[in-house]
Design a protein around this motif. Structure first.
Motif, PDB file in Angstrom:
ATOM      1  N   ALA A 136      34.988  29.428  33.170  1.00  0.00           N
ATOM      2  CA  ALA A 136      35.731  29.188  31.934  1.00  0.00           C
ATOM      3  C   ALA A 136      36.995  30.041  31.906  1.00  0.00           C
ATOM      4  O   ALA A 136      37.133  31.010  32.642  1.00  0.00           O
ATOM      5  N   CYS A 137      37.899  29.653  31.026  1.00  0.00           N
ATOM      6  CA  CYS A 137      39.157  30.385  30.875  1.00  0.00           C
ATOM      7  C   CYS A 137      38.917  31.576  29.936  1.00  0.00           C
ATOM      8  O   CYS A 137      39.170  31.513  28.739  1.00  0.00           O
ATOM      9  N   VAL A 138      38.404  32.651  30.529  1.00  0.00           N
ATOM     10  CA  VAL A 138      38.055  33.858  29.788  1.00  0.00           C
ATOM     11  C   VAL A 138      38.791  35.020  30.426  1.00  0.00           C
ATOM     12  O   VAL A 138      38.760  35.184  31.646  1.00  0.00           O
ATOM     13  N   ILE A 139      39.446  35.816  29.609  1.00  0.00           N
ATOM     14  CA  ILE A 139      40.153  36.986  30.126  1.00  0.00           C
ATOM     15  C   ILE A 139      39.151  38.115  30.262  1.00  0.00           C
ATOM     16  O   ILE A 139      38.478  38.485  29.305  1.00  0.00           O
ATOM     17  N   ARG A 140      39.064  38.654  31.478  1.00  0.00           N
ATOM     18  CA  ARG A 140      38.130  39.742  31.749  1.00  0.00           C
ATOM     19  C   ARG A 140      38.920  40.999  32.080  1.00  0.00           C
ATOM     20  O   ARG A 140      40.041  40.924  32.570  1.00  0.00           O
ATOM     21  N   ASN A 141      38.307  42.153  31.822  1.00  0.00           N
ATOM     22  CA  ASN A 141      38.949  43.429  32.074  1.00  0.00           C
ATOM     23  C   ASN A 141      37.928  44.370  32.699  1.00  0.00           C
ATOM     24  O   ASN A 141      36.909  44.663  32.079  1.00  0.00           O
ATOM     25  N   PRO A 142      38.164  44.829  33.931  1.00  0.00           N
ATOM     26  CA  PRO A 142      37.180  45.724  34.555  1.00  0.00           C
ATOM     27  C   PRO A 142      37.204  47.098  33.902  1.00  0.00           C
ATOM     28  O   PRO A 142      38.253  47.613  33.551  1.00  0.00           O
ATOM     29  N   GLN A 143      36.036  47.672  33.760  1.00  0.00           N
ATOM     30  CA  GLN A 143      35.917  48.998  33.146  1.00  0.00           C
ATOM     31  C   GLN A 143      35.337  49.977  34.153  1.00  0.00           C
ATOM     32  O   GLN A 143      34.402  49.660  34.882  1.00  0.00           O
ATOM     33  N   GLY A 144      35.899  51.167  34.199  1.00  0.00           N
ATOM     34  CA  GLY A 144      35.351  52.240  35.014  1.00  0.00           C
ATOM     35  C   GLY A 144      35.552  52.065  36.509  1.00  0.00           C
ATOM     36  O   GLY A 144      34.692  52.470  37.279  1.00  0.00           O
ATOM     37  N   ARG A 146      43.800  46.680  40.473  1.00  0.00           N
ATOM     38  CA  ARG A 146      44.884  45.806  40.957  1.00  0.00           C
ATOM     39  C   ARG A 146      44.313  44.603  41.693  1.00  0.00           C
ATOM     40  O   ARG A 146      44.743  43.463  41.488  1.00  0.00           O
ATOM     41  N   GLU A 147      43.328  44.849  42.547  1.00  0.00           N
ATOM     42  CA  GLU A 147      42.708  43.765  43.309  1.00  0.00           C
ATOM     43  C   GLU A 147      42.021  42.771  42.365  1.00  0.00           C
ATOM     44  O   GLU A 147      42.146  41.559  42.533  1.00  0.00           O
ATOM     45  N   PHE A 148      41.315  43.301  41.339  1.00  0.00           N
ATOM     46  CA  PHE A 148      40.631  42.436  40.376  1.00  0.00           C
ATOM     47  C   PHE A 148      41.632  41.587  39.596  1.00  0.00           C
ATOM     48  O   PHE A 148      41.427  40.394  39.399  1.00  0.00           O
ATOM     49  N   ARG A 149      42.735  42.189  39.167  1.00  0.00           N
ATOM     50  CA  ARG A 149      43.747  41.448  38.401  1.00  0.00           C
ATOM     51  C   ARG A 149      44.358  40.329  39.232  1.00  0.00           C
ATOM     52  O   ARG A 149      44.621  39.237  38.718  1.00  0.00           O
ATOM     53  N   GLU A 150      44.582  40.571  40.504  1.00  0.00           N
ATOM     54  CA  GLU A 150      45.151  39.542  41.378  1.00  0.00           C
ATOM     55  C   GLU A 150      44.177  38.374  41.517  1.00  0.00           C
ATOM     56  O   GLU A 150      44.571  37.204  41.435  1.00  0.00           O
ATOM     57  N   LYS A 151      42.896  38.691  41.714  1.00  0.00           N
ATOM     58  CA  LYS A 151      41.882  37.637  41.800  1.00  0.00           C
ATOM     59  C   LYS A 151      41.778  36.871  40.478  1.00  0.00           C
ATOM     60  O   LYS A 151      41.601  35.645  40.480  1.00  0.00           O
ATOM     61  N   GLU A 152      41.908  37.576  39.352  1.00  0.00           N
ATOM     62  CA  GLU A 152      41.848  36.929  38.038  1.00  0.00           C
ATOM     63  C   GLU A 152      43.019  35.982  37.834  1.00  0.00           C
ATOM     64  O   GLU A 152      42.852  34.888  37.297  1.00  0.00           O
TER      65      GLU A 152
END
Length: 148
Positions: A115-123, A130-136
């Motif tokens: 689904a089109c959900v904005i996720r934000n990694p914590q900790g 940076r890697e997570f944001r690029e994949k997102e």
């Protein structure tokens, strides 16, 4: 007490100082403050009502005749009466919820991935963020292309 005070029969006297005349609703708070001024007084609190203060000799007779004792005895009798007769309450129904078809459990990670959900990694470390944001970004672009 004088009769020029309106509703003088509604007031009570402080057991520490007889010149302290106040409403019964204020007595408990007053006794806490007033007890600090009379640390040497030998007054004992009633077991049934905290606002009843008497000398140790008078307390024995007070406990036998305390009006709050009668209330607590009545409530104890009512509690024991209520506990002695448990009520049986059975509702007959032809419906059985255990026979319902099995439904898959909800997996929030699977839903967020599709689904089109904005996720934000914590900790996580800055490099992992940076890697997570690029994949997102790539995931959200792929989802938006599917829906348009």
């Amino acid at each position: 007490m004088s009769k020029d005070v309106p509703h003088f029969q509604n007031y009570v006297m402080c057991p520490y100082n007889k010149s302290h005349i106040l409403l019964p609703s204020r007595l408990a708070a007053h006794l806490i403050r007033c007890a600090r001024n009379y640390p040497s007084s030998k007054l004992v609190r009633c077991a049934f009502n905290n606002t009843h203060l008497y000398s140790a000799d008078d307390m024995k007779t007070h406990l036998e005749n305390c009006p709050d004792r009668l209330k607590s005895i009545k409530s104890e009798q009512m509690d024991s009466f209520a506990e002695s007769e448990p009520k049986k309450f059975v509702v007959e129904s032809a419906e059985n919820w255990d026979d319902e078809p099995a439904a898959p459990t909800y997996n929030p990670l699977a839903h967020c991935n599709t689904a089109c959900v904005i996720r934000n990694p914590q900790g996580v470390a800055p490099a992992e963020r940076r890697e997570f944001r690029e994949k997102e970004r790539k995931r959200l672009m792929a989802i938006s292309k599917k829906t348009s």
